[in-house]
Structure formats: C-alpha cells, structure tokens
Design a protein around this motif. Sequence first.
Motif, PDB file in Angstrom:
ATOM      1  N   CYS A 170       0.838  -1.192   0.000  1.00 27.87           N
ATOM      2  CA  CYS A 170       0.000   0.000   0.000  1.00 27.87           C
ATOM      3  C   CYS A 170       0.880   1.251   0.000  1.00 27.87           C
ATOM      4  O   CYS A 170       1.816   1.363   0.785  1.00 27.87           O
ATOM      5  N   CYS A 228       0.292   3.035   3.651  1.00 28.88           N
ATOM      6  CA  CYS A 228       0.671   2.458   4.948  1.00 28.88           C
ATOM      7  C   CYS A 228       1.712   1.348   4.827  1.00 28.88           C
ATOM      8  O   CYS A 228       2.248   0.900   5.838  1.00 28.88           O
ATOM      9  N   CYS A 235      -4.155  -0.592   0.097  1.00 31.67           N
ATOM     10  CA  CYS A 235      -4.931  -1.602   0.807  1.00 31.67           C
ATOM     11  C   CYS A 235      -6.383  -1.112   0.880  1.00 31.67           C
ATOM     12  O   CYS A 235      -6.658   0.072   0.669  1.00 31.67           O
ATOM     13  N   CYS A 284      -7.075   1.817   3.515  1.00 39.74           N
ATOM     14  CA  CYS A 284      -6.604   3.151   3.106  1.00 39.74           C
ATOM     15  C   CYS A 284      -7.460   3.681   1.957  1.00 39.74           C
ATOM     16  O   CYS A 284      -7.773   4.870   1.911  1.00 39.74           O
TER      17      CYS A 284
HETATM   18 ZN   LIG Z   1      -2.919   1.045   3.461  1.00 42.29          ZN
END
Ligand SMILES: [Zn+2]
Length: 170
Positions: free
Chosen positions: A85, A88, A117, A120
């Motif tokens: 991601c 993150c 992801c 997010c």
């Molecule tokens: Zn994420």
Amino acid sequence: MRVNTLVLNASYEPLSVVSVKRAVVLVLTEKAVMEHADSAKLIRSATRELPTPLVVRLLRFVRVPYRRKVPWSRSGVLERDGRRCAYCGERAASIDHLVPTSRGGAARSWLNTVAACVSCNQRKADRTPSEAGMRLLIEPFEPKTHRALVLALGVSTAQTLPDWLTAAVS
Ligand SMILES: [Zn+2]
C-alpha cells in the motif's frame, strides 16, 4: 524450453525480443552481432555452428518513430509498487487513483495510480491524498520500456544477462 533473444539498437538500447531462430538469421546475414551468448548450447546452421544468442546488437541504428510506452494495467501497478500500500506499506490488492476519476483524474495513468490496501482506499474515499491528509510513501512512476522488454524475455536478469545490461534494467 522457449528461449528468446533480446535485440539491442546499435546504440545499445533494448529494442525488442525475437525468437532465437530470428536472431541467428540476423547474425548470419550480418545485420547484427552477438553481444551475449550461451556457449554451452550450440546452434547449427548450414555452414556454421553458433552459440545460442541471448543478446544481439544491430549494426545499423534503427530510429524508433515513437516512444513506446508500457501499457497501463491494474496488475502492472500492483507489481510496480511491490504489492504494498502506497499509504501504509501493508499488503495491497486494490488500486487507488490519486485524483479520483469521479473528479476528472485519469483512470488508466501510471502517474495517477498507486497500489493501496482496502482500508486506506476507503479512508481516502473521494479525496486527493492532501485533502485526506494522507502521505504517499512512494512516488508513482511510469515503468521503463526496456524493463518491460527484459521481463518479456523471461530470464532471471542477474544470472543470464551481462552486467552492463543488468545495470541498465534494474
Ligand atoms: Zn494502506
């Protein structure tokens, strides 16, 4: 096993990938020279015996009329970002558009898409990263054409390609 040969321009820029047979013809007709070959595997022509060409270079410079681009794909974006991601660093299976398509962002652009992801992606929703206060861990980029060509060659680069070429594609 299917083996292909990478064709370089006279200027050493990767141009395309052809079959070994085609590459041998290029060498035998003196249109190309071998730059890297597998001497453990010999190929017999009517008159000569040649090592299997892995990389050949054209003797005459070929002008490429347009800059070939790597076509955009969802899986390509995931691959480019290492399936992590962009917000993150966790495992990502979806794609986020930096400028949402609902607000005019390009849908199929390498520069407007990152791996993200699900959480997010949902948190960011219909906003840009700065509106959402989310920082990007990576800068999206357009993959280089020659990288795509080497991937198409289907070799593990470190083992089969010469050092100077490995450096050019990594
Ligand atoms: Zn994420």
